[in-house]
Design a protein around this motif. Structure first.
Motif, PDB file in Angstrom:
ATOM      1  N   THR A 309       0.826  -1.205   0.000  1.00  0.00           N
ATOM      2  CA  THR A 309       0.000   0.000   0.000  1.00  0.00           C
ATOM      3  C   THR A 309       0.864   1.260   0.000  1.00  0.00           C
ATOM      4  N   SER A 310       1.909   1.278   0.833  1.00  0.00           N
ATOM      5  CA  SER A 310       2.798   2.444   0.891  1.00  0.00           C
ATOM      6  C   SER A 310       3.522   2.654  -0.430  1.00  0.00           C
ATOM      7  N   THR A 311       3.940   1.552  -1.072  1.00  0.00           N
ATOM      8  CA  THR A 311       4.636   1.665  -2.351  1.00  0.00           C
ATOM      9  C   THR A 311       3.703   2.195  -3.425  1.00  0.00           C
ATOM     10  N   CYS A 312       2.438   1.773  -3.398  1.00  0.00           N
ATOM     11  CA  CYS A 312       1.450   2.305  -4.350  1.00  0.00           C
ATOM     12  C   CYS A 312       1.351   3.819  -4.239  1.00  0.00           C
ATOM     13  N   GLY A 313       1.210   4.310  -3.003  1.00  0.00           N
ATOM     14  CA  GLY A 313       1.105   5.751  -2.804  1.00  0.00           C
ATOM     15  C   GLY A 313       2.354   6.489  -3.224  1.00  0.00           C
ATOM     16  N   ALA A 314       3.519   5.904  -2.918  1.00  0.00           N
ATOM     17  CA  ALA A 314       4.782   6.560  -3.291  1.00  0.00           C
ATOM     18  C   ALA A 314       4.943   6.629  -4.805  1.00  0.00           C
ATOM     19  N   LEU A 315       4.516   5.581  -5.519  1.00  0.00           N
ATOM     20  CA  LEU A 315       4.610   5.602  -6.976  1.00  0.00           C
ATOM     21  C   LEU A 315       3.695   6.655  -7.580  1.00  0.00           C
ATOM     22  N   ARG A 316       2.506   6.818  -7.010  1.00  0.00           N
ATOM     23  CA  ARG A 316       1.582   7.839  -7.529  1.00  0.00           C
ATOM     24  C   ARG A 316       2.142   9.240  -7.356  1.00  0.00           C
ATOM     25  N   HIS A 317       2.866   9.480  -6.255  1.00  0.00           N
ATOM     26  CA  HIS A 317       3.400  10.820  -5.980  1.00  0.00           C
ATOM     27  C   HIS A 317       4.852  10.982  -6.423  1.00  0.00           C
ATOM     28  N   GLY A 318       5.422   9.928  -7.025  1.00  0.00           N
ATOM     29  CA  GLY A 318       6.800  10.031  -7.503  1.00  0.00           C
ATOM     30  C   GLY A 318       7.825  10.106  -6.404  1.00  0.00           C
ATOM     31  N   THR A 319       7.529   9.515  -5.243  1.00  0.00           N
ATOM     32  CA  THR A 319       8.453   9.583  -4.100  1.00  0.00           C
ATOM     33  C   THR A 319       8.942   8.203  -3.676  1.00  0.00           C
ATOM     34  N   ALA A 320       8.875   7.211  -4.563  1.00  0.00           N
ATOM     35  CA  ALA A 320       9.339   5.861  -4.211  1.00  0.00           C
ATOM     36  C   ALA A 320      10.848   5.873  -4.017  1.00  0.00           C
ATOM     37  N   THR A 321      11.307   5.366  -2.896  1.00  0.00           N
ATOM     38  CA  THR A 321      12.724   5.358  -2.547  1.00  0.00           C
ATOM     39  C   THR A 321      13.240   3.922  -2.496  1.00  0.00           C
TER      40      THR A 321
END
Length: 614
Positions: A309-321
């Protein structure tokens, strides 16, 4: 400002450590001898350069300082003639009372250097390394934990220390080209830029990134693929919980294995590892193995759902680390010359069928634990962790891991990964030394207050999505006293109460296993003899619900300089297995006679019916 004026400001900032970083210890030693034996004179001086003659060689300096000096001898890089000329210029300038530009009295010698680094801009970085390397350096800094991976220091000059790779940059002035690294790195220029960006971030000045020149179509396609995998994983986890963990089938296990493969292919490496763990646990539940636990499986699935779930949100906002996505495999970075102290070793067997030996060290320069692990599948004959402790390796110059226990090792060519694990590569060599006195034990920063220790440990592990850091769990304990060990027949563990000065009790435990015989015998002897004065226990902390327990691996006796570290799992009196004897598979054990007792475990320690040891 002339080159000589700039040099007069730079050279007083050099100390022995800086000269060794500029070249190495051997060249510095030879340069000092040349300083006494060779004729040295100033050959030429202008606004742009200073030329010094050392014997028959000519060394040219400009305003960038000794790091960029040139010698007409055939040796590449910084040679001993450059060092000799630098030492001579330093002595000449320091002899002149007014030559040094360091602030007198209590002034901060590094204030001007800090200002120089803070004045550097992204345009300066791009001119120095180009746009692509600047993007690399900026992203490298974003992936660091600035609180722990970057350390600032220095008195005469600035020091910027990076943890990955383990390298220290020294800056005396003269521009970004003059940053000297104590480790030869490929592409050193981009690491210099990264060091300055990290310094600026720590000082509150944030450098803006450049937009990535990549195709939006390719990036969108990659993110769409990851999004599809994440949605399917979240759906699979929900269906499994709805079905009930007691009713999972081989088909569900296959779906988790397939989801792990898809996640690996999409670059979701951390999620892929978690899904493989779930698939393995489902297999254990189906097979009704003793180690299967529905509560543990539910915890693993909860973590996977949170991660997806956290990775999904990070990908949508371009903040995946990388902390969310993970990496395909661990990378070992060069660590150069390095001193570590041997603190014993821990044999283990994993649930996935691997046998291993983890050799534990303390790095005094980093004030942190590091390790070196030797592991093989249990189906591979000829490897046993109890035998590997006294077998040759893991590095040239070291007879065995046993020889490292209780001694100082000077490593050359060491390689370290982000998790603090040393490579067992044959390119690394070790020089074994003994401790001169007992003061080294205090450098381990042993903990004496259990309440502060457990509170800190619980707080540091509060985040669900924190990356696991096994070395964070290791600690040096200095108990005020210790109670007698006893065997918990219900939990199949040996319990050893450690008491601090405030009478708080921290329970140290060793689980019953075929590998724990020597450790259980050692605790039996300690229970009869007591702790040595100012003894220190090296242990690994583990949380069980709201409690924290310690798993001891070694006991340090500071007064015994000849052999200060007692590696509990490798007592000299322990019975080591023959190479052809494989370890039995892990399972719940009961005391049914001598045949059920692993080699090296005394009858008293092996019998669950006994309430105490010794």
């Amino acid at each position: 400002m002339t080159a000589r004026t700039v040099l007069r400001g730079l050279l007083p900032r050099f100390d022995d450590a800086a000269f060794e970083a500029l070249a190495n210890r051997g060249l510095l030693r030879r340069a000092r001898k040349d300083l006494e034996s060779l004729p040295i004179a100033l050959a030429d001086e202008s606004d742009a350069r200073v030329v010094v003659r050392v014997g028959d060689q000519h060394i040219q300096f400009d305003e960038r300082g000794p790091a960029q000096a040139c010698c007409d001898c055939p040796a590449p890089g910084v040679c001993q003639h450059i060092l000799t000329a630098t030492l001579w210029l330093q002595a000449q300038d320091l002899a002149d009372a007014g030559a040094s530009e360091l602030p007198p009295g209590g002034g901060d010698p590094t204030a001007a250097l800090r200002s120089q680094l803070l004045e550097m801009t992204s345009d300066d970085f791009i001119r120095y390394v180009g746009k692509s390397n600047y993007r690399w350096a900026w992203q490298y800094v974003q992936d660091l934990d600035l609180g722990t991976d970057v350390t600032l220091g220095g008195s005469l000059h600035l020091q910027i220390r990076l943890a990955r790779p383990r390298v220290t940059f020294r800056y005396m002035g003269g521009g970004i080209d003059a940053l000297m690294a104590d480790l030869a790195l490929p592409g050193i220029e981009k690491y210099r830029v990264a060091a300055v960006i990290a310094f600026q971030h720590l000082q509150g000045r944030f450098v803006a990134p450049l937009p990535a020149p990549r195709s939006a179509t390719v990036a969108d396609a990659a993110n769409a693929s990851r999004g599809s995998v994440l949605e399917s994983v979240i759906a699979l986890l929900g269906e499994s919980v709805e079905l009930g963990l007691s009713h999972l089938s081989v088909a569900v296990q296959s779906r988790f294995f397939g989801a792990a493969v898809n996640a690996q292919g999409a670059g979701l490496y951390r999620l892929a590892r978690q899904l493989r763990r779930i698939a393995d646990h489902v297999e254990q539940l189906i097979g009704h193995t003793a180690s299967a636990d529905e509560q543990v499986l539910f915890d693993e699935m909860t973590l996977a759902a949170g991660l997806a779930t956290s990775t999904c949100g990070a990908l949508r906002h371009g903040t995946a680390t990388p902390a969310l996505l993970g990496v395909a495999r661990s990378r070992y970075e060069a660590a150069g010359e390095w001193e570590v102290w041997g603190l014993g070793a821990l044999p283990w067997r994993s649930g996935s069928g691997f046998l291993g030996l983890t050799v534990l060290f303390w790095s005094p320069g980093d004030s942190a634990f590091v390790s070196c692990t030797l592991a093989r599948p249990d189906t591979l004959g000829g490897f046993h962790p109890l035998l590997a402790y006294r077998a040759p390796g893991p590095w040239n110059g070291l007879a065995s891991p046993a020889q490292a226990t209780g001694r100082r090792l000077r490593l050359s060519g060491a390689h370290l990964n982000a998790a603090g694990r040393l490579s067992s590569s044959e390119r690394t060599s070790a020089e074994v030394r003994t401790h001169a006195d007992a003061t080294w034990v205090q450098a381990l920063a042993p903990v004496t207050d259990w309440s502060a220790l457990t509170a800190r440990y619980v707080a540091e592990g509060a985040s669900l999505l924190d990356e696991t850091d096994p070395l964070r769990d290791w600690v040096a304990l200095a108990p005020h006293s210790a109670g007698p060990p006893h065997f918990d027949a219900h939990r199949q563990v040996v319990c050893w109460p450690l008491v601090d000065a405030r009478s708080n009790v921290l329970v140290a435990e060793i689980p019953f296993s075929p590998l724990a015989g020597a450790a259980m015998d050692a605790l039996e002897r300690i229970g009869g003899a007591g702790l040595p004065p100012e003894g220190v226990v090296i242990a690994r902390l583990r949380r069980t619900g709201s409690d924290v327990i310690a798993e001891p691996v070694s006991l340090i006796d500071p007064a015994n300089l000849a052999n200060p570290v007692n590696a509990l799992y490798f007592s000299e009196s322990a019975t080591t297995p023959a190479p052809e004897q494989p370890l039995p598979p892990p399972a719940n054990r009961s005391c049914t006679g001598a045949a059920a007792r692993p080699a090296g475990i005394s009858p008293l320690a092996a019998c669950p019916g006994r309430t105490g040891i010794g």
